[in-house]
Design a protein around this motif. Structure first.
Motif, PDB file in Angstrom:
ATOM      1  N   PHE A   5       0.903  -1.172   0.070  1.00  0.00           N
ATOM      2  CA  PHE A   5       0.242   0.018   0.116  1.00  0.00           C
ATOM      3  C   PHE A   5       0.901   1.195  -0.037  1.00  0.00           C
ATOM      4  O   PHE A   5       2.154   1.221   0.365  1.00  0.00           O
ATOM      5  N   SER A   6       0.488   2.417  -0.534  1.00  0.00           N
ATOM      6  CA  SER A   6       1.123   3.533  -0.448  1.00  0.00           C
ATOM      7  C   SER A   6       0.427   4.585   0.505  1.00  0.00           C
ATOM      8  O   SER A   6      -0.743   4.547   0.572  1.00  0.00           O
ATOM      9  N   LEU A   7       1.326   5.486   0.933  1.00  0.00           N
ATOM     10  CA  LEU A   7       0.858   6.526   1.765  1.00  0.00           C
ATOM     11  C   LEU A   7       0.839   7.874   1.076  1.00  0.00           C
ATOM     12  O   LEU A   7       1.896   8.198   0.491  1.00  0.00           O
ATOM     13  N   SER A   8      -0.055   8.673   1.245  1.00  0.00           N
ATOM     14  CA  SER A   8      -0.147   9.986   1.000  1.00  0.00           C
ATOM     15  C   SER A   8       0.876  10.885   1.566  1.00  0.00           C
ATOM     16  O   SER A   8       1.338  10.527   2.820  1.00  0.00           O
ATOM     17  N   THR A   9       1.210  12.290   1.317  1.00  0.00           N
ATOM     18  CA  THR A   9       1.991  12.926   2.275  1.00  0.00           C
ATOM     19  C   THR A   9       1.471  13.441   3.541  1.00  0.00           C
ATOM     20  O   THR A   9       2.123  13.317   4.632  1.00  0.00           O
ATOM     21  N   ASP A  10       0.158  13.715   3.370  1.00  0.00           N
ATOM     22  CA  ASP A  10      -0.358  13.967   4.499  1.00  0.00           C
ATOM     23  C   ASP A  10      -0.498  12.921   5.567  1.00  0.00           C
ATOM     24  O   ASP A  10      -0.232  13.129   6.715  1.00  0.00           O
ATOM     25  N   GLU A  11      -0.680  11.769   5.004  1.00  0.00           N
ATOM     26  CA  GLU A  11      -0.990  10.357   5.749  1.00  0.00           C
ATOM     27  C   GLU A  11       0.412  10.338   6.681  1.00  0.00           C
ATOM     28  O   GLU A  11       0.496   9.949   7.805  1.00  0.00           O
ATOM     29  N   GLU A  12       1.295  10.338   5.708  1.00  0.00           N
ATOM     30  CA  GLU A  12       2.860   9.861   6.376  1.00  0.00           C
ATOM     31  C   GLU A  12       3.269  11.163   7.524  1.00  0.00           C
ATOM     32  O   GLU A  12       3.765  10.631   8.553  1.00  0.00           O
ATOM     33  N   GLU A  13       2.829  12.660   7.072  1.00  0.00           N
ATOM     34  CA  GLU A  13       3.149  13.340   8.115  1.00  0.00           C
ATOM     35  C   GLU A  13       2.520  13.130   9.392  1.00  0.00           C
ATOM     36  O   GLU A  13       2.869  13.463  10.631  1.00  0.00           O
ATOM     37  N   LEU A  14       1.065  12.430   9.428  1.00  0.00           N
ATOM     38  CA  LEU A  14       0.550  12.417  10.532  1.00  0.00           C
ATOM     39  C   LEU A  14       0.979  11.265  11.231  1.00  0.00           C
ATOM     40  O   LEU A  14       0.997  11.006  12.683  1.00  0.00           O
ATOM     41  N   TYR A  15       1.303  10.089  10.591  1.00  0.00           N
ATOM     42  CA  TYR A  15       2.076   9.226  11.111  1.00  0.00           C
ATOM     43  C   TYR A  15       3.301   9.519  12.090  1.00  0.00           C
ATOM     44  O   TYR A  15       3.548   8.945  13.123  1.00  0.00           O
ATOM     45  N   VAL A 309       2.750   2.812  14.680  1.00  0.00           N
ATOM     46  CA  VAL A 309       2.358   3.809  13.661  1.00  0.00           C
ATOM     47  C   VAL A 309       3.496   4.110  12.730  1.00  0.00           C
ATOM     48  O   VAL A 309       3.213   4.479  11.480  1.00  0.00           O
ATOM     49  N   LEU A 310       4.598   3.946  13.121  1.00  0.00           N
ATOM     50  CA  LEU A 310       5.596   4.181  12.146  1.00  0.00           C
ATOM     51  C   LEU A 310       5.805   2.775  11.106  1.00  0.00           C
ATOM     52  O   LEU A 310       6.503   2.857  10.373  1.00  0.00           O
ATOM     53  N   SER A 311       5.467   1.446  11.497  1.00  0.00           N
ATOM     54  CA  SER A 311       5.581   0.419  10.976  1.00  0.00           C
ATOM     55  C   SER A 311       4.503   0.510   9.740  1.00  0.00           C
ATOM     56  O   SER A 311       4.412  -0.369   9.050  1.00  0.00           O
ATOM     57  N   CYS A 312       3.507   1.597   9.668  1.00  0.00           N
ATOM     58  CA  CYS A 312       2.619   1.799   8.458  1.00  0.00           C
ATOM     59  C   CYS A 312       3.293   2.458   7.482  1.00  0.00           C
ATOM     60  O   CYS A 312       2.379   3.060   6.556  1.00  0.00           O
ATOM     61  N   HIS A 313       4.739   2.749   7.296  1.00  0.00           N
ATOM     62  CA  HIS A 313       5.325   3.496   6.538  1.00  0.00           C
ATOM     63  C   HIS A 313       5.270   2.761   5.023  1.00  0.00           C
ATOM     64  O   HIS A 313       5.640   3.445   4.213  1.00  0.00           O
ATOM     65  N   GLU A 314       5.524   1.475   5.201  1.00  0.00           N
ATOM     66  CA  GLU A 314       6.147   0.939   3.993  1.00  0.00           C
ATOM     67  C   GLU A 314       5.588  -0.344   3.935  1.00  0.00           C
ATOM     68  O   GLU A 314       4.663  -1.017   4.970  1.00  0.00           O
ATOM     69  N   ALA A 315       5.510  -1.141   2.683  1.00  0.00           N
ATOM     70  CA  ALA A 315       5.005  -2.425   2.644  1.00  0.00           C
ATOM     71  C   ALA A 315       5.807  -3.386   3.295  1.00  0.00           C
ATOM     72  O   ALA A 315       6.859  -3.533   3.498  1.00  0.00           O
ATOM     73  N   GLN A 316       4.921  -4.207   4.080  1.00  0.00           N
ATOM     74  CA  GLN A 316       5.626  -5.102   4.946  1.00  0.00           C
ATOM     75  C   GLN A 316       4.734  -6.449   5.025  1.00  0.00           C
ATOM     76  O   GLN A 316       3.485  -6.783   4.443  1.00  0.00           O
ATOM     77  N   GLU A 321       6.642  -7.429  11.625  1.00  0.00           N
ATOM     78  CA  GLU A 321       6.636  -6.089  11.899  1.00  0.00           C
ATOM     79  C   GLU A 321       8.082  -5.387  12.008  1.00  0.00           C
ATOM     80  O   GLU A 321       8.746  -5.730  12.769  1.00  0.00           O
ATOM     81  N   HIS A 322       8.135  -4.316  11.254  1.00  0.00           N
ATOM     82  CA  HIS A 322       9.653  -3.693  11.289  1.00  0.00           C
ATOM     83  C   HIS A 322       9.270  -2.171  10.847  1.00  0.00           C
ATOM     84  O   HIS A 322       8.449  -2.035  10.328  1.00  0.00           O
ATOM     85  N   VAL A 323      10.214  -1.200  11.484  1.00  0.00           N
ATOM     86  CA  VAL A 323      10.289  -0.068  10.961  1.00  0.00           C
ATOM     87  C   VAL A 323      11.460   0.465  10.249  1.00  0.00           C
ATOM     88  O   VAL A 323      12.582  -0.257  10.593  1.00  0.00           O
ATOM     89  N   ARG A 324      11.386   1.547   9.410  1.00  0.00           N
ATOM     90  CA  ARG A 324      12.509   1.761   8.624  1.00  0.00           C
ATOM     91  C   ARG A 324      13.544   2.753   9.584  1.00  0.00           C
ATOM     92  O   ARG A 324      12.895   3.703  10.316  1.00  0.00           O
ATOM     93  N   VAL A 325      14.766   2.736   9.580  1.00  0.00           N
ATOM     94  CA  VAL A 325      15.666   3.523  10.237  1.00  0.00           C
ATOM     95  C   VAL A 325      15.425   4.951  10.146  1.00  0.00           C
ATOM     96  O   VAL A 325      15.808   5.766  10.829  1.00  0.00           O
ATOM     97  N   ASP A 326      15.394   5.375   8.697  1.00  0.00           N
ATOM     98  CA  ASP A 326      15.557   6.590   8.444  1.00  0.00           C
ATOM     99  C   ASP A 326      14.238   7.289   8.906  1.00  0.00           C
ATOM    100  O   ASP A 326      14.211   8.499   9.354  1.00  0.00           O
ATOM    101  N   SER A 327      13.051   6.736   9.177  1.00  0.00           N
ATOM    102  CA  SER A 327      11.699   6.993   9.656  1.00  0.00           C
ATOM    103  C   SER A 327      12.091   7.324  11.085  1.00  0.00           C
ATOM    104  O   SER A 327      11.649   8.302  11.743  1.00  0.00           O
ATOM    105  N   VAL A 328      12.667   6.437  11.804  1.00  0.00           N
ATOM    106  CA  VAL A 328      13.186   6.636  13.190  1.00  0.00           C
ATOM    107  C   VAL A 328      14.081   7.766  13.475  1.00  0.00           C
ATOM    108  O   VAL A 328      13.783   8.588  14.363  1.00  0.00           O
ATOM    109  N   LEU A 329      14.757   8.148  12.678  1.00  0.00           N
ATOM    110  CA  LEU A 329      15.898   9.146  12.687  1.00  0.00           C
ATOM    111  C   LEU A 329      15.124  10.422  12.618  1.00  0.00           C
ATOM    112  O   LEU A 329      15.518  11.565  13.147  1.00  0.00           O
TER     113      LEU A 329
END
Length: 578
Positions: A5-15, A309-316, A321-329
């Motif tokens: 799935f893909s996220l819009s910019t607003d949804e990504e900013e909300l997460y 909420v960070l785990s919703c950033h990318e296809a998984q 369950e995992h999150v991207r390091v660049d999102s954590v940073l």
């Protein structure tokens, strides 16, 4: 099967915003039961910002301090009614304006809190319901005051003001809850104390009854005249406040009467009172453990929510369950927290940059840095090319040089004590202040020399990285400023002992200098391990007693307001002194 799935910019900013707020909740041990939409998150972060919280705290302080100037007020230089000047009475509407501003701020605070947590959570919170009731009563009472042109006899809202302090402090709420839980546990001991007090009161009234010989009625007349007097005397004896005065009249007649008071004190003061203290300590310790466990659970929930909420950033994969390091940073760069903790957590997260992803356990692990104490590192020493400067740097930076400074500080205090003892029988005009000034000047010059060479040896940044050096340097500058002021004010050829034309006498200036020198002597505390341990324990105790101090302020404030109402005008000065 892979779910894409893909996220819009607003949804990504909300997460990202949700993860930031959840991590900040975890850091501050706050509940995550609040609104998480974009507008609410911005409002939530603004509400818990330092400026907003400081403003709310300032409003509470102003509201509590209004009682010192409101009518009736006894705020004056002297507490003796014979010499006390009439208190300043503010015009009607002045203090009420400040009070209205504070009440408006509290109303906004209640509205924001209620909106952020929602109606369901609001109904469960007794503190917020009480906040609403107290605020409503205060506003109604304020309106009545204005309608009566500030001529009302009682202001009910003055009794309710401490509630705002309690409501705003989570530590004080926990302490009150602990006190509430402790009361049933200590009820049995309090009952034993009451029985002990009543039993010995009756025995005392029998032992010290009124006799035919007036010479033998000293104990009866002073402490056991009637039941209230007897009960009060033994109640005070439980605190040892009237010991041994309470038994002196009976002890003069017969030493055997001392057995009564000794047995009473042993059972009441040294057994039952200590048992009461032990029960209270045990209950508070158990509640403290529960409070720490609750805080840990809140932190873990906040970290878990941020991970979700960070785990919703990318296809998984659905099973992983995992999150991207660049999102954590990215989240950590925007989180409001202490810089050294942020650096530590970010450094731990960067270790997984090669992999690109972090699991839940790894995500939790990087936040373990929040539970670690900060180890302060001092800046490197300055580098000098000259061998002579290097040698001087080694000498002045050595530990023995600090010991020598402590020895001179001790010698300085001994000199001051010796001179004060020698001059104790003299008036301030008869004392030879010149000798004391010369001694002080010599030591101050050494302190100035010591500060300069330490800056040379450690560098400016290295010097201020030590708290002892900051303390020493601050006192040295004050000492030097006072000494210069003395020389400017009392320069020759004036008579130093009779400076009647000066605002501040030489003796007062010397006292200021000597008080600062005595404070400087406290620098030896960190060098003695046992004293340092005791001092650090006392400092930690003061920090941890903030909630209890706040509750004491609330209790004294309420009783002070009640005392003003009940005893206003009860103490009047004699007519001839007016």
């Amino acid at each position: 099967m892979v779910l894409l799935f893909s996220l819009s910019t607003d949804e990504e900013e909300l997460y990202i915003q949700q993860a930031i707020v959840f991590i900040e909740d975890a850091i501050q041990y706050r509940s995550i039961n609040h609104r998480v939409d974009t507008r609410s998150l911005y409002l939530y972060r603004w509400y818990y910002s330092k400026i907003c919280q400081w403003g709310l705290g300032l409003s509470i302080a102003v509201l509590l301090l209004l009682a010192f100037v409101e009518r009736p007020s006894s705020l004056s230089l002297s507490s003796d009614p014979r010499y006390r000047s009439p208190p300043w009475e503010p015009p009607c509407g002045l203090t009420e304006s400040f009070e209205l501003l504070c009440l408006v701020i509290f109303t906004l605070d209640l509205i924001v809190k209620s909106y952020l947590i929602g109606w369901e959570e609001f109904r469960k919170s007794k503190w917020l319901i009480g906040y609403t009731v107290v605020l409503s009563v205060s506003i109604i009472d304020w309106v009545l005051s204005i309608s009566m042109v500030c001529d009302e006899k009682l202001r009910v809202r003055r009794l309710l003001r401490p509630f705002f302090l309690l409501q705003n402090s989570s530590l004080m709420k926990k302490t009150l809850k602990c006190i509430k839980r402790t009361l049933p546990e200590i009820a049995s001991v309090i009952l034993l104390l009451a029985l002990h007090l009543c039993l010995f009161t009756m025995i005392g009234m029998l032992l010290f009854a009124k006799t035919e010989d007036p010479k033998n009625n000293g104990e009866w007349k002073a402490y056991f005249r009637n039941l209230p007097k007897s009960l009060t005397s033994l109640l005070v004896l439980l605190t040892t406040a009237n010991n041994p005065d309470v038994m002196i009249p009976a002890y003069k007649l017969n030493r055997g009467y001392a057995i009564f008071f000794v047995v009473f004190s042993v059972i009441g003061t040294y057994c039952l009172m200590n048992l009461l203290t032990a029960i209270i300590y045990n209950q508070f310790r158990g509640y403290l453990l529960m409070s720490v466990q609750t805080s840990i659970i809140r932190r873990r929930l906040g970290i878990r929510a941020a991970f979700q909420v960070l785990s919703c950033h990318e296809a998984q994969e659905a099973a992983e369950e995992h999150v991207r390091v660049d999102s954590v940073l990215q989240v950590m760069s925007r989180v409001e927290m202490k810089s050294y903790y942020k650096t530590a957590v970010t450094t731990e997260a960067q270790q997984y940059a090669d992999v690109g992803y972090m699991s839940l356990d790894q995500f939790r692990k990087i936040f373990d840095e929040l539970d670690k104490d900060r180890i302060k590192e001092h800046p490197p020493l300055p580098q000098y090319n000259s061998p002579v400067l290097q040698r001087l740097q080694t000498i002045f930076g050595h530990y023995y040089f600090t010991i020598a400074g402590n020895a001179l500080a001790l010698a300085n205090v001994i000199c001051i004590c010796t001179i004060l003892v020698l001059n104790s029988e003299m008036s301030t005009a008869e004392r030879d202040n010149v000798v004391l000034e010369i001694i002080n000047l010599c030591f101050i010059l050494y302190y100035l020399f010591e500060m300069c060479v330490k800056i040379f040896a450690l560098g400016w940044r290295g010097y201020i990285s030590y708290r002892n050096n900051i303390f020493d340097g601050f006192l040295t500058i004050l000492l030097l400023a006072l000494q210069i002021t003395i020389f400017v004010t009392y320069r020759l050829p004036y008579n130093w002992n009779t400076p009647s034309h000066h605002v501040v006498s030489l003796w007062e200036m010397v006292c200021l200098v000597n008080m600062l020198i005595v404070f400087r002597f406290l620098r030896i505390i960190p060098d003695i391990k046992l004293m340092a341990l005791v001092a650090s324990t006392l400092m930690d105790l003061v920090k941890n007693l903030r909630a209890f101090a706040g509750i004491l302020v609330v209790v004294y404030y309420v009783f002070a307001v009640l005392g003003i109402w009940l005893f206003e005008g009860a103490i009047k000065p004699p007519p001839e002194t007016r």
